[in-house]
Structures are given as C-alpha cells and as structure tokens.
Design a protein around this motif. Structure first.
Motif, PDB file in Angstrom:
ATOM      1  N   CYS A 180       0.819  -1.210   0.000  1.00 42.51           N
ATOM      2  CA  CYS A 180       0.000   0.000   0.000  1.00 42.51           C
ATOM      3  C   CYS A 180       0.853   1.260   0.000  1.00 42.51           C
ATOM      4  O   CYS A 180       0.402   2.333   0.425  1.00 42.51           O
ATOM      5  N   THR A 181       2.088   1.144  -0.454  1.00 35.36           N
ATOM      6  CA  THR A 181       2.934   2.324  -0.589  1.00 35.36           C
ATOM      7  C   THR A 181       2.744   2.910  -1.992  1.00 35.36           C
ATOM      8  O   THR A 181       2.238   2.246  -2.888  1.00 35.36           O
ATOM      9  N   GLY A 182       3.150   4.145  -2.158  1.00 35.96           N
ATOM     10  CA  GLY A 182       3.029   4.778  -3.472  1.00 35.96           C
ATOM     11  C   GLY A 182       1.631   5.240  -3.813  1.00 35.96           C
ATOM     12  O   GLY A 182       1.320   5.538  -4.967  1.00 35.96           O
ATOM     13  N   GLY A 183       0.743   5.272  -2.814  1.00 34.53           N
ATOM     14  CA  GLY A 183      -0.586   5.812  -3.027  1.00 34.53           C
ATOM     15  C   GLY A 183      -1.628   4.861  -3.558  1.00 34.53           C
ATOM     16  O   GLY A 183      -2.790   5.221  -3.675  1.00 34.53           O
ATOM     17  N   GLY A 184      -1.236   3.634  -3.871  1.00 32.61           N
ATOM     18  CA  GLY A 184      -2.196   2.660  -4.390  1.00 32.61           C
ATOM     19  C   GLY A 184      -2.123   1.349  -3.648  1.00 32.61           C
ATOM     20  O   GLY A 184      -1.544   1.262  -2.568  1.00 32.61           O
ATOM     21  N   VAL A 185      -2.710   0.318  -4.245  1.00 32.24           N
ATOM     22  CA  VAL A 185      -2.702  -1.026  -3.665  1.00 32.24           C
ATOM     23  C   VAL A 185      -2.184  -1.988  -4.723  1.00 32.24           C
ATOM     24  O   VAL A 185      -2.762  -2.102  -5.800  1.00 32.24           O
ATOM     25  N   ARG A 186      -1.082  -2.673  -4.400  1.00 30.63           N
ATOM     26  CA  ARG A 186      -0.506  -3.655  -5.324  1.00 30.63           C
ATOM     27  C   ARG A 186      -0.545  -5.027  -4.673  1.00 30.63           C
ATOM     28  O   ARG A 186      -0.126  -5.185  -3.528  1.00 30.63           O
ATOM     29  N   MET A 187      -1.069  -6.006  -5.394  1.00 33.07           N
ATOM     30  CA  MET A 187      -1.148  -7.359  -4.870  1.00 33.07           C
ATOM     31  C   MET A 187       0.239  -8.004  -4.908  1.00 33.07           C
ATOM     32  O   MET A 187       0.895  -8.010  -5.958  1.00 33.07           O
ATOM     33  N   VAL A 188       0.686  -8.549  -3.779  1.00 32.37           N
ATOM     34  CA  VAL A 188       2.014  -9.161  -3.684  1.00 32.37           C
ATOM     35  C   VAL A 188       1.919 -10.683  -3.591  1.00 32.37           C
ATOM     36  O   VAL A 188       2.613 -11.399  -4.310  1.00 32.37           O
TER      37      VAL A 188
END
Length: 202
Positions: A180-188
């Motif tokens: 949830c860094t960088g202003g969005g949500v990335r699935m890891v």
C-alpha cells in the motif's frame, strides 16, 4: 518425541525477555520475537536457518496500530484494514518514525497484520508490543497449523512453544499480502483472502 507445550504466561515472559518463541496464529504457527525486547529480527533468521534480508512482518493488536506504525497511508489501506482486520491480510506501508530501522525494509516499509486469533492477541497484550513473526518452520520445509507437526529441530531452538486450544480454526493458508505504498494497492501474494475480494474493497 513428545513436546509439552508452554503456558501463555511463560511464553509472554520469554518474549518480553527477547527470546524467540513459537505461538499460534489464525493461519499457521508463527515464530516470533517481541519488537520491544529484541533489537532486530536477525535471531529469527538464525533459528529458521534462512538467509537474512527478507523483512519480517509485525503482528499487531488493534486497527489503531496501523496509524501508529505506518505513515502516509492511502485511504484505501485504512478501508481494507477496517474490512479485513482481524484476519489474514498483511499490508505493507511506509514505516513510521517509531519503527526501529532494524525491522524496516531497505525502502523504509513495514508489513502489518492483526491476526484473528485470541491467543496471539493475548500475547501481544501481555508483552505490550507487536510481535515480529514469520512461519514456524525451518527454511525450505512446510509451515504447519498443528502443534504436533512442528519441527523438533525448530522446537529445540526457541524459548517457548505455545499450543492453541482451537487449532481447528487455523486456516493453514498464509496471509494475503498487499503493498500500500506509493498511493495505491498492489497485490504481492494471494493467501487466505482472494485478490478479487481485496479489489472489490479498494
């Protein structure tokens, strides 16, 4: 080899003394240290016989801890925490200034999760700090959700090993991890919570 489980109180005391311990979570058994007592996660790498460098997520005791140990949080991560905590969701966020550098990733982040397990939460309350936690297994060997399946080699390396009275509630599936860094949500990593359920809420 039959291993006699330790008590909650003994495990809390061992954690408060900075020793690594095994304890249950809502997913699999965890191996962890109290961040208030251990200077860093290196001892966990030693116990697991794993190369150092991979950040160790923290198990926290409340949703409020997201604001305490994270900073510059996008609104999406707060919504996701309120929807899926306590539960099998680990969120990677920018680490706040009170998170020791030894527990942060090279980019200054920390993974946080509030487990849906009363035994784990009781340990966190008694110790008075998050628990830096990884799966309770020797590197390369499977994680387990039942006490009797814990590796005896691993058990010999820890201060205490606490058994859960409700192992039937352990999912046996690792948590889902989102960045949830960088202003969005990335699935890891997809785990106990499907990515589609995350996407529907974010």
């Amino acid at each position: 080899m039959t291993v006699v489980p330790d008590t909650l109180e003994d495990t809390a005391l061992a954690l408060a003394d900075g020793r690594p311990c095994i304890f249950p979570t809502d997913t699999v058994y965890g191996l962890g240290v109290a961040v208030c007592a251990a200077s860093g996660p290196d001892i966990l790498f030693d116990v697991k016989q794993r190369d150092a460098g991979k950040p160790i997520a923290w198990l926290v005791g409340s949703i409020d801890d997201l604001q305490r140990y994270g900073k510059n949080l996008p609104s999406a991560v707060c919504q996701l925490a309120h929807r899926f905590w306590p539960g099998a969701l680990t969120v990677i966020v920018e680490a706040s200034d009170i998170v020791p550098a030894a527990y942060q990733s090279e980019s200054g982040t920390i993974g946080l999760r509030m487990p849906a397990n009363e035994t784990t939460l009781a340990l966190i309350r008694r110790v008075g700090s998050p628990l830096a936690t990884t799966s309770a297994n020797i590197s390369g060997r499977p994680s387990v959700s039942r006490f009797e399946l814990l590796d005896t080699e691993l058990l010999a390396r820890v201060g205490c090993a606490l058994r859960d009275s409700v192992e039937s509630l352990h999912s046996g599936v690792a948590s889902t991890v989102i960045d949830c860094t960088g202003g969005g949500v990335r699935m890891v990593r997809e785990g106990g919570i499907p990515f589609k359920d995350i996407a529907a809420q974010s």
